[in-house]
Design a protein around this motif. Structure first.
Motif, PDB file in Angstrom:
ATOM      1  N   LEU A  28      40.785  29.223  77.670  1.00  0.00           N
ATOM      2  CA  LEU A  28      41.488  27.974  77.355  1.00  0.00           C
ATOM      3  C   LEU A  28      40.502  26.817  77.215  1.00  0.00           C
ATOM      4  O   LEU A  28      40.574  26.022  76.271  1.00  0.00           O
ATOM      5  N   ARG A  29      39.582  26.734  78.180  1.00  0.00           N
ATOM      6  CA  ARG A  29      38.609  25.638  78.133  1.00  0.00           C
ATOM      7  C   ARG A  29      37.737  25.745  76.893  1.00  0.00           C
ATOM      8  O   ARG A  29      37.473  24.754  76.203  1.00  0.00           O
ATOM      9  N   GLU A  90      51.871  37.214  81.721  1.00  0.00           N
ATOM     10  CA  GLU A  90      51.756  35.782  81.416  1.00  0.00           C
ATOM     11  C   GLU A  90      50.315  35.436  81.028  1.00  0.00           C
ATOM     12  O   GLU A  90      50.077  34.665  80.095  1.00  0.00           O
ATOM     13  N   LEU A  91      49.360  35.995  81.757  1.00  0.00           N
ATOM     14  CA  LEU A  91      47.952  35.693  81.470  1.00  0.00           C
ATOM     15  C   LEU A  91      47.563  36.194  80.075  1.00  0.00           C
ATOM     16  O   LEU A  91      46.868  35.499  79.325  1.00  0.00           O
ATOM     17  N   GLU A  92      48.023  37.383  79.757  1.00  0.00           N
ATOM     18  CA  GLU A  92      47.683  37.946  78.444  1.00  0.00           C
ATOM     19  C   GLU A  92      48.230  37.050  77.329  1.00  0.00           C
ATOM     20  O   GLU A  92      47.560  36.779  76.329  1.00  0.00           O
ATOM     21  N   ARG A  93      49.439  36.541  77.541  1.00  0.00           N
ATOM     22  CA  ARG A  93      50.047  35.657  76.536  1.00  0.00           C
ATOM     23  C   ARG A  93      49.265  34.340  76.442  1.00  0.00           C
ATOM     24  O   ARG A  93      49.108  33.774  75.343  1.00  0.00           O
ATOM     25  N   MET A  94      48.800  33.845  77.586  1.00  0.00           N
ATOM     26  CA  MET A  94      47.983  32.620  77.571  1.00  0.00           C
ATOM     27  C   MET A  94      46.683  32.862  76.810  1.00  0.00           C
ATOM     28  O   MET A  94      46.183  31.977  76.101  1.00  0.00           O
ATOM     29  N   GLY A  95      46.145  34.061  76.951  1.00  0.00           N
ATOM     30  CA  GLY A  95      44.957  34.410  76.168  1.00  0.00           C
ATOM     31  C   GLY A  95      45.254  34.359  74.681  1.00  0.00           C
ATOM     32  O   GLY A  95      44.421  33.921  73.869  1.00  0.00           O
ATOM     33  N   ALA A 128      45.751  22.367  81.672  1.00  0.00           N
ATOM     34  CA  ALA A 128      46.263  23.742  81.712  1.00  0.00           C
ATOM     35  C   ALA A 128      45.321  24.641  82.517  1.00  0.00           C
ATOM     36  O   ALA A 128      45.771  25.458  83.342  1.00  0.00           O
ATOM     37  N   ALA A 129      44.013  24.486  82.285  1.00  0.00           N
ATOM     38  CA  ALA A 129      43.038  25.320  83.003  1.00  0.00           C
ATOM     39  C   ALA A 129      43.051  24.992  84.493  1.00  0.00           C
ATOM     40  O   ALA A 129      42.968  25.895  85.345  1.00  0.00           O
ATOM     41  N   ASP A 130      43.194  23.705  84.812  1.00  0.00           N
ATOM     42  CA  ASP A 130      43.251  23.312  86.226  1.00  0.00           C
ATOM     43  C   ASP A 130      44.513  23.857  86.886  1.00  0.00           C
ATOM     44  O   ASP A 130      44.470  24.380  88.007  1.00  0.00           O
ATOM     45  N   MET A 131      45.638  23.735  86.167  1.00  0.00           N
ATOM     46  CA  MET A 131      46.890  24.289  86.719  1.00  0.00           C
ATOM     47  C   MET A 131      46.739  25.790  86.964  1.00  0.00           C
ATOM     48  O   MET A 131      47.165  26.314  87.999  1.00  0.00           O
TER      49      MET A 131
END
Lengths: 233, 291
Positions: A28-29, A90-95, A128-131
């Motif tokens: 994300l970053r 969820e993580l895969e979708r964020m990727g 988003a990355a901090d959250m």
């Protein structure tokens, strides 16, 4: 410890989830950092990196299923494993969202976004990355209070999204190329906003893992306002 | 791209392992969630059992819901079988056993002086760990209890009905005069269930009924329990936690105190107890981290 091997496997899988989470947080970053530096090669590497995220997600999911099938976990263990199954998804979708931003960058083919929009997009990626970082921490510590605080922070990123929305629609409406670029900028903002939404889903799983009760978190009112968010929802 | 890994949950970053939790042996009232809004078949009030001077189990308050399956689980020596045997006064047969507190069947104290224990055992049947058919024919195994209780109806119908209810009829209808001992272990256990059913009990107690059976025979008994509960109340003692999770509606978890005294730790709906137990001692036991 009566179930040393089982516990070792459970903790190893927890570490795998954390590792996947950290990979996604980095992605994300990097997604907006690449936009800022207009580093197309880095965005192409980020698109390829998504395959690593995907394969790790499915490997971890398969190992969780194996542990469930072979060890019949109950109580806190089954809540943890059920949460982990959800979290890796969820993580895969964020990727995918990070990959989507990299794809947009490549499609923009060297066009540099206005700096005020870039500032806001970077800010959204940071939020988003901090959250996500704090959500992973809450998961590791089994801390429902941290998870609830992270959920509350979703409003912050929604507010920045609305700023991006206002900034991008203020351009000319009869310039097809400008509209296309505005559309891409909105998609980047949308991906980051959705990434934060998925962090709140992770936090709900943390709360369930800790308390055994399904967290009922009110959907952000923005999704019901009929404004920009619902266009992409 | 850097990737961070984190230490395992039970270990700090410095590698210091967390100390195990230490508990006293008091029952947490919040962990006792009696069935709500349904009729009770049996209930205990402050039940305690001594074997001579040894306190085997103490302070048990348990409500058994009618037409439900209640599982009693816990480590060896926690008193779960002792409690089960109180439900039909089987402990009377142990000379040193002393029962205090109350055990109520339909609101009547079954240990009251004017209560006939034989009548209690007719209403509260029992199936044991090892299948124990009589060395008689299949037919006689089922008919025997009814006959000594003075049954005057058509015995053939009663035997068929009991064998049907025990899901054994189709397998034995053509060999009712064969010895009960000629059947497989799983069939013998279902024959024992048919024998218990034939005297028309209200409640069936099962003391580890599947521990001598293979997995398929075990699943057949569990399926049978689901069918039987529409007509009977079932209380089962099991060492197999997956069996308790699969087959029961309510679960009571017992543990052992420092003086080897058994006591009830937690009681509630099985689905809740196995996903979100209230008491950490329950969590430790059912997740295999006990002791």
């Amino acid at each position: 410890m009566a179930r040393a091997l089982y516990d070792r496997e459970l903790h190893r899988l927890e570490n795998e989830v954390q590792t996947l989470g950290n990979m996604v947080r980095d992605a994300l970053r990097h997604s907006t950092d690449n936009l800022r530096r207009d580093d197309l090669a880095a965005s192409e590497r980020l698109m390829a990196f998504d395959r690593d995220i995907n394969s790790r997600r499915y490997r971890v999911e398969s190992e969780i299923m194996t542990l469930i099938a072979t060890q019949q976990p109950v109580a806190g263990d089954i809540r943890l494993l059920a949460a982990m199954l959800e979290v890796v998804g969820e993580l895969e979708r964020m990727g995918d969202y990070a990959k989507g931003i990299a794809t947009i960058h490549v499609r923009l083919a060297g066009w540099q976004m206005p700096s005020d929009v870039l500032d806001r997009l970077e800010h959204m990626a940071d939020i988003a990355a901090d959250m996500l970082g704090r959500a992973l921490d809450a998961f590791e510590r089994r801390d429902a209070a941290i998870a609830r605080a992270v959920i509350a922070d979703d409003d912050t990123i929604d507010a920045v999204f609305n700023e991006v929305f206002a900034a991008t629609i203020s351009g000319p409406v009869d310039d097809a190329r400008a509209i296309e670029r505005a559309n891409y900028m909105l998609w980047v903002a949308h991906n980051l906003e959705r990434a934060a939404d998925r962090v709140t889903n992770i936090c709900e799983r943390v709360i369930y893992t800790v308390t055994g009760r399904q967290a009922v978190v009110e959907e952000d009112e923005a999704t019901d306002r009929g404004d920009a968010v619902s266009v992409f929802g | 791209m850097t990737v961070q890994t984190r230490p395992p949950r039970l270990q700090s970053a410095e590698g210091e392992v967390q100390q195990p939790r230490v508990f006293d042996s008091t029952t947490n009232p919040e962990a006792l969630r009696a069935p709500q809004g349904m009729p009770m078949a049996m209930a205990t009030r402050d039940l305690a059992v001594h074997y001579a001077a040894f306190l085997a189990v103490r302070g048990v308050d348990l409500a058994v819901a009618r037409n439900k399956i209640t599982a009693l689980i816990g480590p060896s020596g926690c008193g779960k079988s002792t409690v089960l045997r109180c439900f039909n006064r089987m402990n009377d047969l142990i000379p040193t056993a002393q029962v205090s507190g109350k055990v109520e069947l339909d609101g009547v104290d079954i240990y009251a002086p004017d209560i006939d224990p034989v009548e209690v055992r007719r209403k509260v049947g029992m199936v044991f760990q090892k299948p124990n058919p009589f060395p008689k024919t299949i037919y006689e195994n089922v008919a025997w209890g009814a006959r000594i209780n003075g049954y005057r109806g058509r015995m053939d119908d009663l035997v068929e009905d009991a064998l049907q209810r025990a899901a054994l009829w189709d397998e034995v209808k053509d060999k009712l005069q064969a010895s009960g001992l000629s059947l497989s272990g799983g069939q013998q256990q279902r024959l024992c269930i048919a024998r218990a059913i034939a005297v028309r009990p209200e409640i069936i107690l099962m003391d580890e009924p599947c521990s001598a059976l293979d997995p398929i025979a075990t699943l057949r008994i569990e399926e049978l329990m689901q069918t039987l509960k529409s007509d009977y109340t079932i209380v089962i003692v099991t060492h197999n936690m997956q069996q308790a999770a699969r087959a029961s509606d309510y679960t009571a978890f017992f543990s052992v105190g420092s003086q080897r005294d058994g006591y009830l730790v937690e009681f509630g709906p099985t689905a809740e107890l196995f996903t979100n137990p209230v008491d950490p001692r329950t969590e430790d036991y059912i997740t295999g981290r006990f002791g």
